[in-house]
Write a protein that holds these residues in place. Structure first.
Motif, PDB file in Angstrom:
ATOM      1  N   HIS A 200       0.815  -1.206   0.000  1.00  0.00           N
ATOM      2  CA  HIS A 200       0.000   0.000   0.000  1.00  0.00           C
ATOM      3  C   HIS A 200       0.845   1.251   0.000  1.00  0.00           C
ATOM      4  CE1 HIS A 200      -3.668  -2.185   0.399  1.00  0.00           C
ATOM      5  NE2 HIS A 200      -3.251  -2.802   1.521  1.00  0.00           N
ATOM      6  N   VAL A 201       2.167   1.103   0.214  1.00  0.00           N
ATOM      7  CA  VAL A 201       3.024   2.283   0.221  1.00  0.00           C
ATOM      8  C   VAL A 201       3.198   2.703  -1.241  1.00  0.00           C
ATOM      9  CG1 VAL A 201       5.314   3.168   0.796  1.00  0.00           C
ATOM     10  CG2 VAL A 201       4.186   1.527   2.294  1.00  0.00           C
ATOM     11  N   PRO A 202       2.952   3.999  -1.462  1.00  0.00           N
ATOM     12  CA  PRO A 202       3.061   4.416  -2.860  1.00  0.00           C
ATOM     13  C   PRO A 202       4.500   4.246  -3.387  1.00  0.00           C
ATOM     14  CG  PRO A 202       2.345   6.227  -1.415  1.00  0.00           C
ATOM     15  CD  PRO A 202       2.580   5.034  -0.579  1.00  0.00           C
ATOM     16  N   GLY A 203       4.655   3.666  -4.617  1.00  0.00           N
ATOM     17  CA  GLY A 203       5.939   3.504  -5.296  1.00  0.00           C
ATOM     18  C   GLY A 203       6.670   2.238  -4.946  1.00  0.00           C
ATOM     19  N   VAL A 204       6.270   1.570  -3.795  1.00  0.00           N
ATOM     20  CA  VAL A 204       6.989   0.355  -3.394  1.00  0.00           C
ATOM     21  C   VAL A 204       6.698  -0.754  -4.386  1.00  0.00           C
ATOM     22  CG1 VAL A 204       7.115  -1.427  -1.604  1.00  0.00           C
ATOM     23  CG2 VAL A 204       7.123   0.966  -0.992  1.00  0.00           C
ATOM     24  N   ALA A 205       5.515  -0.875  -4.872  1.00  0.00           N
ATOM     25  CA  ALA A 205       5.164  -1.934  -5.809  1.00  0.00           C
ATOM     26  C   ALA A 205       5.967  -1.767  -7.092  1.00  0.00           C
ATOM     27  CB  ALA A 205       3.670  -1.910  -6.100  1.00  0.00           C
ATOM     28  N   GLU A 206       6.081  -0.548  -7.540  1.00  0.00           N
ATOM     29  CA  GLU A 206       6.847  -0.303  -8.755  1.00  0.00           C
ATOM     30  C   GLU A 206       8.313  -0.618  -8.512  1.00  0.00           C
ATOM     31  OE1 GLU A 206       5.861   3.746  -9.141  1.00  0.00           O
ATOM     32  OE2 GLU A 206       3.966   3.333 -10.130  1.00  0.00           O
ATOM     33  N   LEU A 207       8.799  -0.231  -7.298  1.00  0.00           N
ATOM     34  CA  LEU A 207      10.187  -0.504  -6.954  1.00  0.00           C
ATOM     35  C   LEU A 207      10.418  -2.005  -6.863  1.00  0.00           C
ATOM     36  CD1 LEU A 207      12.900   0.794  -6.263  1.00  0.00           C
ATOM     37  CD2 LEU A 207      12.204   0.795  -3.877  1.00  0.00           C
ATOM     38  N   THR A 208       9.479  -2.732  -6.293  1.00  0.00           N
ATOM     39  CA  THR A 208       9.604  -4.180  -6.173  1.00  0.00           C
ATOM     40  C   THR A 208       9.658  -4.807  -7.561  1.00  0.00           C
ATOM     41  OG1 THR A 208       8.371  -4.115  -4.114  1.00  0.00           O
ATOM     42  CG2 THR A 208       8.532  -6.233  -5.193  1.00  0.00           C
ATOM     43  N   GLY A 209       8.813  -4.351  -8.463  1.00  0.00           N
ATOM     44  CA  GLY A 209       8.822  -4.882  -9.835  1.00  0.00           C
ATOM     45  C   GLY A 209      10.150  -4.608 -10.512  1.00  0.00           C
ATOM     46  N   LEU A 210      10.662  -3.417 -10.248  1.00  0.00           N
ATOM     47  CA  LEU A 210      11.935  -3.041 -10.832  1.00  0.00           C
ATOM     48  C   LEU A 210      13.064  -3.911 -10.286  1.00  0.00           C
ATOM     49  CD1 LEU A 210      13.193  -1.029 -12.799  1.00  0.00           C
ATOM     50  CD2 LEU A 210      13.541   0.515 -10.885  1.00  0.00           C
ATOM     51  N   VAL A 211      13.049  -4.169  -8.965  1.00  0.00           N
ATOM     52  CA  VAL A 211      14.062  -5.026  -8.350  1.00  0.00           C
ATOM     53  C   VAL A 211      13.940  -6.428  -8.910  1.00  0.00           C
ATOM     54  CG1 VAL A 211      14.791  -6.090  -6.173  1.00  0.00           C
ATOM     55  CG2 VAL A 211      14.326  -3.642  -6.278  1.00  0.00           C
ATOM     56  N   GLU A 212      12.726  -6.924  -9.075  1.00  0.00           N
ATOM     57  CA  GLU A 212      12.536  -8.268  -9.626  1.00  0.00           C
ATOM     58  C   GLU A 212      13.081  -8.349 -11.047  1.00  0.00           C
ATOM     59  OE1 GLU A 212       8.360  -8.990  -9.195  1.00  0.00           O
ATOM     60  OE2 GLU A 212       8.567  -9.575  -7.098  1.00  0.00           O
ATOM     61  N   GLN A 213      12.869  -7.306 -11.836  1.00  0.00           N
ATOM     62  CA  GLN A 213      13.381  -7.287 -13.213  1.00  0.00           C
ATOM     63  C   GLN A 213      14.913  -7.285 -13.217  1.00  0.00           C
ATOM     64  OE1 GLN A 213      11.656  -3.895 -15.129  1.00  0.00           O
ATOM     65  NE2 GLN A 213       9.734  -4.930 -15.632  1.00  0.00           N
ATOM     66  N   VAL A 214      15.512  -6.489 -12.303  1.00  0.00           N
ATOM     67  CA  VAL A 214      16.969  -6.441 -12.225  1.00  0.00           C
ATOM     68  C   VAL A 214      17.510  -7.801 -11.829  1.00  0.00           C
ATOM     69  CG1 VAL A 214      18.933  -5.465 -10.943  1.00  0.00           C
ATOM     70  CG2 VAL A 214      17.155  -3.965 -11.829  1.00  0.00           C
ATOM     71  N   LEU A 215      16.844  -8.447 -10.817  1.00  0.00           N
ATOM     72  CA  LEU A 215      17.291  -9.769 -10.379  1.00  0.00           C
ATOM     73  C   LEU A 215      17.116 -10.806 -11.491  1.00  0.00           C
ATOM     74  CD1 LEU A 215      16.057  -9.866  -6.671  1.00  0.00           C
ATOM     75  CD2 LEU A 215      18.395  -9.620  -7.519  1.00  0.00           C
ATOM     76  N   ALA A 216      16.030 -10.690 -12.241  1.00  0.00           N
ATOM     77  CA  ALA A 216      15.802 -11.626 -13.342  1.00  0.00           C
ATOM     78  C   ALA A 216      16.825 -11.394 -14.458  1.00  0.00           C
ATOM     79  CB  ALA A 216      14.387 -11.472 -13.873  1.00  0.00           C
ATOM     80  N   ALA A 217      17.279 -10.185 -14.638  1.00  0.00           N
ATOM     81  CA  ALA A 217      18.251  -9.876 -15.685  1.00  0.00           C
ATOM     82  C   ALA A 217      19.662 -10.281 -15.292  1.00  0.00           C
ATOM     83  CB  ALA A 217      18.209  -8.383 -16.004  1.00  0.00           C
ATOM     84  N   GLY A 218      19.899 -10.607 -14.018  1.00  0.00           N
ATOM     85  CA  GLY A 218      21.231 -10.981 -13.538  1.00  0.00           C
ATOM     86  C   GLY A 218      21.849 -12.122 -14.325  1.00  0.00           C
ATOM     87  N   PRO A 219      21.169 -13.286 -14.477  1.00  0.00           N
ATOM     88  CA  PRO A 219      21.775 -14.382 -15.246  1.00  0.00           C
ATOM     89  C   PRO A 219      22.049 -13.987 -16.706  1.00  0.00           C
ATOM     90  CG  PRO A 219      19.934 -15.208 -13.949  1.00  0.00           C
ATOM     91  CD  PRO A 219      19.937 -13.715 -13.797  1.00  0.00           C
TER      92      PRO A 219
END
Length: 183
Positions: free
Chosen positions: A11-30
């Motif tokens: 519910h914190v504004p921007g955290v969901a977008e940040l989480t998606g961004l972190v997930e994308q960065v982690l997925a791009a790692g390999p």
């Protein structure tokens, strides 16, 4: 006392977008690691190709230097050939007339004959010395020996005739004559 409630992270504004961004960065790692590995392989391949190119450039330089040396040799050979042609030009008529003879000689001469001719040429000085020292003096003396040879031949004929008259030697003489004629 009651504590205020902490809102959920979602519910914190921007955290969901940040989480998606972190997930994308982690997925791009390999993928990023694979790209780095490929880049490393490409850098090594480029290094190898540069090394081969250096070797190729060196070989090209060597070949170029050798080609220049061959050109110089060719120029020297051409100059020498020009001098030879100029020297033989006045004699071309006889050489042209000899050409068919030389071609026939080249076509019909066996290497063994050439070897024999070389060996003969090597022995000519010795042979000439022997002819001059031994044969020619004998040949000069033959004119004085000829009458003696004729006398010996006449004497041999007389002896042969006398031996033919001795009893028993006639048969022996015929037998010897037959053996000599068979041989």
């Amino acid at each position: 006392m009651r504590l205020p409630s902490i809102p959920a992270v979602s519910h914190v504004p921007g955290v969901a977008e940040l989480t998606g961004l972190v997930e994308q960065v982690l997925a791009a790692g390999p993928r990023l690691a694979a790209l780095l590995a490929q880049a490393d392989r490409l850098v090594r391949e480029i290094d190898r190709l540069v090394g081969e190119a250096d070797g190729l450039v060196q070989r090209i330089e060597t070949t170029r230097a050798e080609a220049q040396r061959v050109v110089r040799l060719t120029d020297n050979t051409r100059l020498r050939a020009d001098k030879l042609v100029a020297a033989f030009e006045p004699h071309l008529g006889p050489l042209e007339r000899l050409q068919p003879t030389l071609e026939r000689l080249a076509d019909t001469t066996d290497p063994a004959e050439v070897d024999a001719l070389v060996a003969l040429i090597d022995t000519l000085p010795v042979l000439a010395g022997q002819v001059e020292g031994d044969v020619l003096p004998v040949m000069r003396s033959l004119s004085s020996v000829a009458p003696d040879v004729h006398d010996l031949l006449d004497l041999t004929r007389e002896l042969n005739a006398m031996l033919g008259k001795v009893p028993g030697l006639g048969r022996m003489k015929r037998k010897v004559d037959e053996q000599q004629s068979d041989e």
